[in-house]
Design an enzyme around this catalytic site. Structure first.
Site, short mmCIF file in Angstrom:
data_model
loop_
_atom_site.label_atom_id
_atom_site.label_comp_id
_atom_site.label_asym_id
_atom_site.label_seq_id
_atom_site.Cartn_x
_atom_site.Cartn_y
_atom_site.Cartn_z
N ASP A 138 42.37 -63.19 -39.67
CA ASP A 138 41.24 -62.52 -39.04
C ASP A 138 41.66 -61.14 -38.56
O ASP A 138 42.53 -60.50 -39.15
CB ASP A 138 40.71 -63.39 -37.88
CG ASP A 138 39.22 -63.33 -37.76
OD1 ASP A 138 38.69 -62.27 -37.34
OD2 ASP A 138 38.54 -64.33 -38.07
N ASP A 186 43.56 -67.75 -21.67
CA ASP A 186 43.08 -69.03 -22.18
C ASP A 186 43.60 -69.34 -23.58
O ASP A 186 43.12 -70.27 -24.24
CB ASP A 186 41.55 -69.02 -22.20
CG ASP A 186 40.96 -70.38 -21.85
OD1 ASP A 186 41.73 -71.31 -21.58
OD2 ASP A 186 39.71 -70.50 -21.85
N HIS A 236 36.83 -60.46 -32.99
CA HIS A 236 36.42 -61.57 -33.85
C HIS A 236 37.50 -62.64 -33.94
O HIS A 236 37.22 -63.84 -33.77
CB HIS A 236 36.08 -61.01 -35.23
CG HIS A 236 35.45 -61.97 -36.17
ND1 HIS A 236 36.18 -62.75 -37.05
CD2 HIS A 236 34.15 -62.27 -36.39
CE1 HIS A 236 35.35 -63.49 -37.77
NE2 HIS A 236 34.11 -63.21 -37.39
N LEU A 266 42.87 -73.16 -24.37
CA LEU A 266 43.65 -74.11 -23.59
C LEU A 266 42.80 -74.97 -22.65
O LEU A 266 41.78 -74.52 -22.14
CB LEU A 266 44.71 -73.36 -22.77
CG LEU A 266 45.72 -72.53 -23.58
CD1 LEU A 266 46.60 -71.71 -22.65
CD2 LEU A 266 46.55 -73.43 -24.48
N ASN A 307 27.09 -65.43 -44.30
CA ASN A 307 25.87 -65.22 -43.50
C ASN A 307 24.75 -64.58 -44.30
O ASN A 307 23.99 -63.78 -43.79
CB ASN A 307 26.19 -64.34 -42.29
CG ASN A 307 27.17 -64.99 -41.34
OD1 ASN A 307 27.29 -66.20 -41.31
ND2 ASN A 307 27.89 -64.18 -40.59
N ALA A 361 35.30 -68.85 -49.68
CA ALA A 361 34.75 -70.18 -49.42
C ALA A 361 34.27 -70.88 -50.69
O ALA A 361 34.32 -72.11 -50.79
CB ALA A 361 33.59 -70.07 -48.42
N TYR A 401 35.53 -71.00 -53.60
CA TYR A 401 36.56 -71.60 -54.44
C TYR A 401 36.70 -73.08 -54.12
O TYR A 401 36.64 -73.50 -52.96
CB TYR A 401 37.89 -70.89 -54.26
CG TYR A 401 37.83 -69.42 -54.60
CD1 TYR A 401 37.20 -68.98 -55.76
CD2 TYR A 401 38.39 -68.46 -53.75
CE1 TYR A 401 37.14 -67.63 -56.07
CE2 TYR A 401 38.34 -67.11 -54.07
CZ TYR A 401 37.70 -66.70 -55.22
OH TYR A 401 37.64 -65.36 -55.52
N SER A 412 31.24 -67.75 -39.27
CA SER A 412 32.58 -67.47 -38.74
C SER A 412 32.90 -68.34 -37.54
O SER A 412 34.05 -68.66 -37.27
CB SER A 412 32.68 -66.00 -38.31
OG SER A 412 32.95 -65.16 -39.38
#
Length: 372
Positions: free
Chosen positions: A129, A138, A159, A170, A250, A265, A267, A317
């Site tokens: 990403d 966190d 992102h 956490l 999207n 995605a 594949y 995402s």
């Protein structure tokens, strides 16, 4: 004998201008980035014959005989016609699949699994990403890599930090908790601060994940065009035992039946994740198609963002890391599963939501898979 020498000399003189033309053109013409894959062992000498200099090589992959290089159009065409070259393709651009603002943890039975002691401990999840803010109170980032040569722990876009929080924020009485709070998160930076990257960068991130023994790869990103080279890297990761999870995209669906799933995605070696809302309805933006494999929360998902902050986003995402987190929980609970067996288990225990074109096998369910 004299005639033979004259023939050899003539052939040599005819060859020299051809190679020189590639070299001369490479100095003067506009160049673009390409992915070049050899059909067999990589040969730098062949690239050099087409005028490719060392400064033109952006990255040399080691898992497959692939180079990310800058080429002129003429060089690209010449290499494409060479029998020793398998693929030559432009380095396509990829974008993060985020739209806007995680109730999703209990919705995928993540809370129930945690309450029964399943927190994803020891499972390595690579977040391909925009980086992950390792200073976030966190998050616990175990390591990382950046294809840009900068720190993977600086996320100028936010992102990647949001995605990481959904996987493994956490359980510390602060902010939010992720699906698998004890999973090991790795920041693999393949998108820049604007949320953009390239297929070469994604491939490089996948290669790093293979080389560093990751268990799960999450890719909340993608593009609209296919890439033979990127597909080979995704396939290779899957062959090496990694579970590959990717956002479906999207792009919504036109007239209800057009296939809009993006790459990687789409594949077969990746799990394409669609987005749903709190009522288990498909999000209007969620891409649809035969490649959709499973669904997860992707509307109004609250998670971590840089600067010890939190925000709600929409997008496939946001759905994809729910599945990556569930995979970490289940794999930690059932460590003897192969990635193929884990994938089959997640699909078989998903809650059916309707049309597979929109929802795949349905809503991913962690405790159901652990208890199966």
């Amino acid at each position: 004998m004299k005639k033979f020498l004259v023939l050899i000399t003539t052939l040599f003189l005819l060859m020299v201008p051809l190679q020189t033309s590639f070299a001369d053109e490479a100095k003067t013409q506009e160049k673009d980035e390409y992915l070049v894959q050899f059909d067999g062992p990589a040969k730098k000498g062949l690239l050099k014959a087409f005028g490719v200099q060392s400064q033109d090589i952006v990255h040399e992959f080691n898992q497959l005989p692939v180079y990310n290089v800058t080429l002129t159009e003429k060089q690209a065409k010449g290499l494409k016609n060479n029998p020793q070259i398998k693929h030559v393709e432009e380095n396509a651009e990829a974008q993060s699949f985020a739209q806007e603002a995680p109730w999703g943890i209990p919705h995928v039975q993540g809370t129930e699994a945690q309450n029964n002691g399943h927190t994803g401990e020891g499972v390595k999840v690579a977040i391909l990403d925009s980086g992950v803010d390792a200073s976030h109170e966190d998050l616990n980032v175990a390591g990382g890599y950046s294809v840009f040569g900068d720190s993977p722990y600086n996320d100028g876009n936010g992102h990647g930090t949001h995605v990481a929080g959904t996987v493994a924020a956490l359980d510390n009485n602060l902010g939010v908790v992720g699906v698998a709070p004890d999973a090991e998160v790795y920041a693999v930076k393949v998108l820049d601060s604007s949320g953009s990257g390239s297929y070469a960068g994604i491939a490089e991130g996948i290669e790093w994940a293979i080389n560093n023994d990751m268990n799960v790869i999450n890719m909340s990103l993608g593009g609209s065009v296919s890439s033979d080279v990127l597909k080979e890297f995704v396939d290779l990761a899957y062959q090496e035992g990694i579970l590959v999870v990717a956002a479906a995209g999207n792009s919504g669906t036109w007239l209800g039946w057009f296939d809009t799933v993006g790459y990687p995605a789409k594949y077969e070696s990746a799990m394409a994740v669609a987005a749903i809302d709190q009522s288990n309805n498909r999000a209007s933006f969620s891409s649809a198609g035969n490649a959709v494999e499973i669904s997860a929360p992707g509307v109004g998902v609250l998670s971590t963002v840089p600067g010890n902050s939190y925000d709600s986003y929409d997008g496939t995402s946001m759905a994809s890391p729910h599945v990556a987190g569930v995979a970490a929980q289940v794999w930690a609970a059932k460590p003897n599963l192969t990635n193929v067996e884990l994938r089959e288990l997640l699909n078989n225990t998903a809650e059916n939501l309707g049309s597979s074109f929109h929802y795949g096998n349905g809503l991913v369910q962690s405790f159901e898979a652990i208890s199966y």
